[in-house]
Design an enzyme around this catalytic site. Sequence first.
Site, short mmCIF file in Angstrom:
data_model
loop_
_atom_site.label_atom_id
_atom_site.label_comp_id
_atom_site.label_asym_id
_atom_site.label_seq_id
_atom_site.Cartn_x
_atom_site.Cartn_y
_atom_site.Cartn_z
N ASN A 38 0.82 -1.21 0.00
CA ASN A 38 0.00 0.00 0.00
C ASN A 38 0.86 1.26 0.00
O ASN A 38 0.36 2.36 0.25
CB ASN A 38 -0.89 0.02 1.25
CG ASN A 38 -1.78 -1.20 1.31
OD1 ASN A 38 -2.45 -1.53 0.34
ND2 ASN A 38 -1.80 -1.88 2.45
N HIS A 124 -14.06 -1.70 6.02
CA HIS A 124 -12.91 -2.50 6.48
C HIS A 124 -13.23 -3.22 7.79
O HIS A 124 -13.99 -2.73 8.63
CB HIS A 124 -11.73 -1.53 6.68
CG HIS A 124 -10.44 -2.21 6.93
ND1 HIS A 124 -9.89 -2.31 8.19
CD2 HIS A 124 -9.58 -2.83 6.09
CE1 HIS A 124 -8.73 -2.94 8.11
NE2 HIS A 124 -8.52 -3.27 6.84
N GLU A 168 -15.48 4.20 3.84
CA GLU A 168 -14.11 4.43 3.42
C GLU A 168 -14.16 5.42 2.26
O GLU A 168 -15.21 5.57 1.62
CB GLU A 168 -13.47 3.13 2.93
CG GLU A 168 -13.06 2.21 4.06
CD GLU A 168 -12.71 0.80 3.59
OE1 GLU A 168 -11.93 0.67 2.64
OE2 GLU A 168 -13.20 -0.15 4.21
N SER A 172 -10.62 -0.60 0.32
CA SER A 172 -9.32 -1.27 0.32
C SER A 172 -9.24 -2.49 -0.56
O SER A 172 -8.17 -2.84 -1.04
CB SER A 172 -8.92 -1.64 1.75
OG SER A 172 -9.85 -2.54 2.29
N ASP A 197 -12.98 7.13 6.42
CA ASP A 197 -11.67 6.49 6.55
C ASP A 197 -10.89 6.70 5.24
O ASP A 197 -11.21 6.10 4.21
CB ASP A 197 -11.87 4.99 6.83
CG ASP A 197 -10.55 4.24 6.98
OD1 ASP A 197 -9.50 4.78 6.60
OD2 ASP A 197 -10.58 3.10 7.47
N HIS A 200 -6.78 4.75 2.19
CA HIS A 200 -6.23 4.53 0.84
C HIS A 200 -6.40 5.73 -0.10
O HIS A 200 -5.93 5.69 -1.23
CB HIS A 200 -6.85 3.28 0.21
CG HIS A 200 -6.51 2.03 0.97
ND1 HIS A 200 -5.33 1.36 0.80
CD2 HIS A 200 -7.19 1.38 1.95
CE1 HIS A 200 -5.30 0.32 1.62
NE2 HIS A 200 -6.41 0.30 2.33
N LYS A 231 0.32 3.48 4.99
CA LYS A 231 0.11 3.17 3.57
C LYS A 231 0.95 4.16 2.75
O LYS A 231 2.16 4.00 2.71
CB LYS A 231 -1.37 3.17 3.28
CG LYS A 231 -2.05 2.20 4.29
CD LYS A 231 -3.40 1.78 3.96
CE LYS A 231 -4.08 1.00 5.08
NZ LYS A 231 -3.36 -0.16 5.61
C1 LIG Z 1 -9.61 1.08 4.98
C2 LIG Z 1 -8.64 0.71 6.05
N1 LIG Z 1 -8.78 1.25 7.26
C3 LIG Z 1 -7.94 0.92 8.26
C4 LIG Z 1 -6.91 0.05 8.07
C5 LIG Z 1 -6.00 -0.31 9.21
O1 LIG Z 1 -4.87 0.47 9.16
P1 LIG Z 1 -3.50 0.00 9.83
O2 LIG Z 1 -2.82 -0.87 8.84
O3 LIG Z 1 -2.80 1.28 10.13
O4 LIG Z 1 -3.88 -0.74 11.08
C6 LIG Z 1 -6.71 -0.53 6.82
C7 LIG Z 1 -5.57 -1.46 6.62
O5 LIG Z 1 -5.54 -2.33 5.85
C8 LIG Z 1 -7.61 -0.19 5.78
O6 LIG Z 1 -7.47 -0.74 4.56
#
Ligand SMILES: Cc1ncc(COP(=O)(O)O)c(C=O)c1O
Length: 377
Positions: A38, A124, A168, A172, A197, A200, A231
């Site tokens: 990522n 997620h 999101e 993801s 969120d 990405h 990421k």
């Molecule tokens: C949309 C989304 N939110 C949160 C996270 C979690 O983030 P972190 O890897 O910092 O725990 C991810 C990780 O894959 C994600 O894809």
Amino acid sequence: MTKKFINRLDQGLSDLKESHLHREVRLYNNFECNLASNDYFQLRFHPKVIAGARRACEKFGSGSGASPLLSGFLPCHKELLEEIIVWKQKPYGMLFNSGFVANQAILKHLPGKKDLVLADRLIHHSLAQALLSCPAKFKRYSHLDMDELEKLLQKNHENFDTLFVVTESVFSMDGDYPDLKKLVALKHKYPFVLVLDEAHGTGVFGENGGGLAEEMGVLSDVDILIGTLGKSLASMGAYVLSHNQSVIDYLTNVSGEYIYSTFLSPSQVGAALESIKLIKTYDEQRKKIRRISKYVRSQLKQNYQEYESPIIPIFIGDPHKTLNLRDILLKNKILVGAVRPPTVPKETSRLRISLHSDINEESLDILLNLIKTWKKD
Ligand SMILES: Cc1ncc(COP(=O)(O)O)c(C=O)c1O
């Protein structure tokens, strides 16, 4: 440990193996082209980012030494937070040790018993799992479906104290994204707390790399903004931002995820700080990601043509076949992620191509040819 206990675990594992859903940690070191990270600008190898990590480590130590309320919040954390606050145009914020725990904290602690949370069906796992321990009721709306969301808002907005909508920006596992302008228009009609969120979207979208909300001109309408440092910022950790101080103060006071965990290390903070400075200037790299994203999508001739994010799913359906294609690509030195249930819904196993701005475009053609040939077999 009793035999009964271990037998139960072994049975669970063998069921997973039988359905090709068993997971294992593998050391992938036999590839030349990584399409499974990522780190969309490959900043984790950038000399300035590495130097930033080293500087912070030398100045503030190899670890933060404590949780943030004790003594773990150091000048480097303050500097990073201030940088993020200006970048993302939100006056209040806090750092978390990961995006996973930041999402858990938000949904476990902010919605109350008399509230309703409406969440996109494909959010997620960190958000979906938190909903199960959230005191509020929750409903899921079909992925990206603003009409269905509007119906739910219409039906419920008078029956609850506060409504939350959780989504999101760039999803993801699908690489698609909601029409944030429509979402914000709904918010004006049926007031709700918008939780976005940007894990990405950050770096990839927006004039300053601020994310999809910046790109769509709706940053000021996002009430609670989450982003990760792990990421495109090539580090680890996360931030939660708001235009309301009470949101941040409340989480600081009640979130065990924040209070009872050793704070992120200075080197992580130093790396993220340098990444932000670089990413703000990465116009050309952002353009390249969009260009190659469009190219790959057009060649694959699947759904999702209209999106321009670096995440491109190749739907296969069957988990065994998905692993098979992943292994063929790996034999050709191309690493891509194979994603299977429960990470994605049943029968939607897929390869997840994750592009980055350093890609040599010839490797994309090799990848596309391998996929096309495999399909013919
Ligand atoms: C949309 C989304 N939110 C949160 C996270 C979690 O983030 P972190 O890897 O910092 O725990 C991810 C990780 O894959 C994600 O894809």
